[in-house]
Design a protein around this motif. Structure first.
Motif, PDB file in Angstrom:
ATOM      1  N   VAL A   1      50.884  60.336  59.840  1.00 50.19           N
ATOM      2  CA  VAL A   1      51.616  59.501  58.899  1.00 50.19           C
ATOM      3  C   VAL A   1      53.093  59.792  59.121  1.00 50.19           C
ATOM      4  N   SER A   2      53.786  58.867  59.758  1.00 43.84           N
ATOM      5  CA  SER A   2      55.187  59.088  60.116  1.00 43.84           C
ATOM      6  C   SER A   2      56.141  58.838  58.961  1.00 43.84           C
ATOM      7  N   PHE A   3      55.833  57.867  58.117  1.00 44.97           N
ATOM      8  CA  PHE A   3      56.711  57.519  57.020  1.00 44.97           C
ATOM      9  C   PHE A   3      56.037  57.880  55.703  1.00 44.97           C
ATOM     10  N   LEU A   4      56.700  58.718  54.927  1.00 51.43           N
ATOM     11  CA  LEU A   4      56.142  59.189  53.671  1.00 51.43           C
ATOM     12  C   LEU A   4      56.668  58.354  52.503  1.00 51.43           C
ATOM     13  N   PRO A   5      55.849  58.149  51.462  1.00 48.43           N
ATOM     14  CA  PRO A   5      56.320  57.387  50.311  1.00 48.43           C
ATOM     15  C   PRO A   5      57.371  58.176  49.530  1.00 48.43           C
ATOM     16  N   LYS A   6      58.446  57.499  49.180  1.00 48.78           N
ATOM     17  CA  LYS A   6      59.531  58.083  48.391  1.00 48.78           C
ATOM     18  C   LYS A   6      59.972  57.046  47.369  1.00 48.78           C
TER      19      LYS A   6
ATOM     20  N   ILE B   1      67.085  59.799  46.881  1.00 47.21           N
ATOM     21  CA  ILE B   1      65.749  59.594  47.434  1.00 47.21           C
ATOM     22  C   ILE B   1      64.935  60.794  46.987  1.00 47.21           C
ATOM     23  N   ILE B   2      63.870  60.558  46.208  1.00 51.78           N
ATOM     24  CA  ILE B   2      63.099  61.661  45.641  1.00 51.78           C
ATOM     25  C   ILE B   2      61.605  61.422  45.831  1.00 51.78           C
ATOM     26  N   LYS B   3      60.820  62.443  45.491  1.00 54.75           N
ATOM     27  CA  LYS B   3      59.365  62.304  45.522  1.00 54.75           C
ATOM     28  C   LYS B   3      58.925  61.425  44.354  1.00 54.75           C
ATOM     29  N   PRO B   4      57.952  60.541  44.570  1.00 54.03           N
ATOM     30  CA  PRO B   4      57.556  59.589  43.521  1.00 54.03           C
ATOM     31  C   PRO B   4      57.108  60.238  42.208  1.00 54.03           C
ATOM     32  N   PHE B   5      56.423  61.364  42.264  1.00 56.51           N
ATOM     33  CA  PHE B   5      55.910  61.956  41.031  1.00 56.51           C
ATOM     34  C   PHE B   5      57.013  62.574  40.167  1.00 56.51           C
TER      35      PHE B   5
ATOM     36  N   ILE C   1      59.840  71.422  51.112  1.00 50.90           N
ATOM     37  CA  ILE C   1      60.432  70.446  52.016  1.00 50.90           C
ATOM     38  C   ILE C   1      60.092  69.028  51.536  1.00 50.90           C
ATOM     39  N   GLY C   2      61.051  68.119  51.676  1.00 47.73           N
ATOM     40  CA  GLY C   2      60.824  66.739  51.284  1.00 47.73           C
ATOM     41  C   GLY C   2      61.281  66.406  49.874  1.00 47.73           C
ATOM     42  N   ASP C   3      62.032  67.297  49.230  1.00 49.44           N
ATOM     43  CA  ASP C   3      62.511  67.027  47.866  1.00 49.44           C
ATOM     44  C   ASP C   3      63.456  65.832  47.822  1.00 49.44           C
ATOM     45  N   GLY C   4      64.171  65.564  48.896  1.00 52.49           N
ATOM     46  CA  GLY C   4      65.001  64.369  48.952  1.00 52.49           C
ATOM     47  C   GLY C   4      66.467  64.651  49.174  1.00 52.49           C
TER      48      GLY C   4
ATOM     49  N   LEU D   1      69.301  52.141  35.476  1.00 55.43           N
ATOM     50  CA  LEU D   1      69.151  52.544  36.866  1.00 55.43           C
ATOM     51  C   LEU D   1      68.232  51.567  37.566  1.00 55.43           C
ATOM     52  N   THR D   2      68.298  51.569  38.865  1.00 56.48           N
ATOM     53  CA  THR D   2      67.443  50.730  39.686  1.00 56.48           C
ATOM     54  C   THR D   2      66.542  51.628  40.505  1.00 56.48           C
ATOM     55  N   VAL D   3      65.260  51.289  40.574  1.00 51.37           N
ATOM     56  CA  VAL D   3      64.279  52.091  41.305  1.00 51.37           C
ATOM     57  C   VAL D   3      63.615  51.209  42.355  1.00 51.37           C
ATOM     58  N   THR D   4      63.526  51.729  43.571  1.00 50.68           N
ATOM     59  CA  THR D   4      62.870  51.024  44.665  1.00 50.68           C
ATOM     60  C   THR D   4      61.880  51.965  45.327  1.00 50.68           C
ATOM     61  N   GLU D   5      60.672  51.479  45.574  1.00 50.16           N
ATOM     62  CA  GLU D   5      59.711  52.270  46.340  1.00 50.16           C
ATOM     63  C   GLU D   5      60.058  52.105  47.812  1.00 50.16           C
ATOM     64  N   VAL D   6      60.260  53.227  48.489  1.00 44.20           N
ATOM     65  CA  VAL D   6      60.638  53.212  49.899  1.00 44.20           C
ATOM     66  C   VAL D   6      59.737  54.158  50.677  1.00 44.20           C
ATOM     67  N   ARG D   7      59.831  54.089  51.997  1.00 50.44           N
ATOM     68  CA  ARG D   7      59.117  55.024  52.863  1.00 50.44           C
ATOM     69  C   ARG D   7      60.105  55.550  53.886  1.00 50.44           C
ATOM     70  N   GLY D   8      59.943  56.813  54.253  1.00 48.26           N
ATOM     71  CA  GLY D   8      60.845  57.388  55.228  1.00 48.26           C
ATOM     72  C   GLY D   8      60.435  58.807  55.583  1.00 48.26           C
ATOM     73  N   TYR D   9      61.285  59.458  56.350  1.00 48.18           N
ATOM     74  CA  TYR D   9      61.034  60.849  56.681  1.00 48.18           C
ATOM     75  C   TYR D   9      62.363  61.538  56.929  1.00 48.18           C
TER      76      TYR D   9
END
Length: 112
Positions: free
Chosen positions: A53-58, A7-11, A86-89, A28-36
């Motif tokens: 914003v409780s759920f961040l895009p990942k 789980i990583i940052k989109p950019f 923070i939030g690197d995954g 590989l398979t890529v899925t756009e997800v949201r979480g925290y």
């Protein structure tokens, strides 16, 4: 065989894909997800009002690899996705018992 789920940052997606391709990962398979995680979201201001914003895009990446490639794949993802903030995954490794390529009928290592 293993499945590496990251789980990583989109950019960071393109950089991670390039790093995996460079070490011989063929798909590989890529899925756009949201979480925290520990960051627990953040607040944004929209039209003068503050919103939580409780759920961040990942982005979730899933890669099936031979056990011999596992350490190289983990290192490629971790070093490329790391920003130091923070939030690197996270990276998770799951055992993969069987694989089958539907088109050819290839099994296990030949299928991935």
């Amino acid at each position: 065989m293993k499945i590496v789920m990251a789980i990583i940052k989109p950019f960071k997606l393109e950089e991670v894909r390039d790093a995996l391709t460079a070490i011989g990962v063929r798909g590989l398979t890529v899925t756009e997800v949201r979480g925290y995680g520990r960051q627990k979201g953040h607040t944004e201001i929209y039209r003068g009002a503050e919103y939580a914003v409780s759920f961040l895009p990942k982005v979730k990446i899933e890669v099936a690899v031979n056990s011999a490639q596992l350490d190289a794949v983990i290192e490629a993802i971790a070093s490329t996705a790391r920003t130091g903030r923070i939030g690197d995954g996270k990276i998770f490794v799951i055992d993969l018992e069987h694989a089958l390529r539907i088109r050819t009928g290839d099994l296990d290592a030949e299928a991935i």
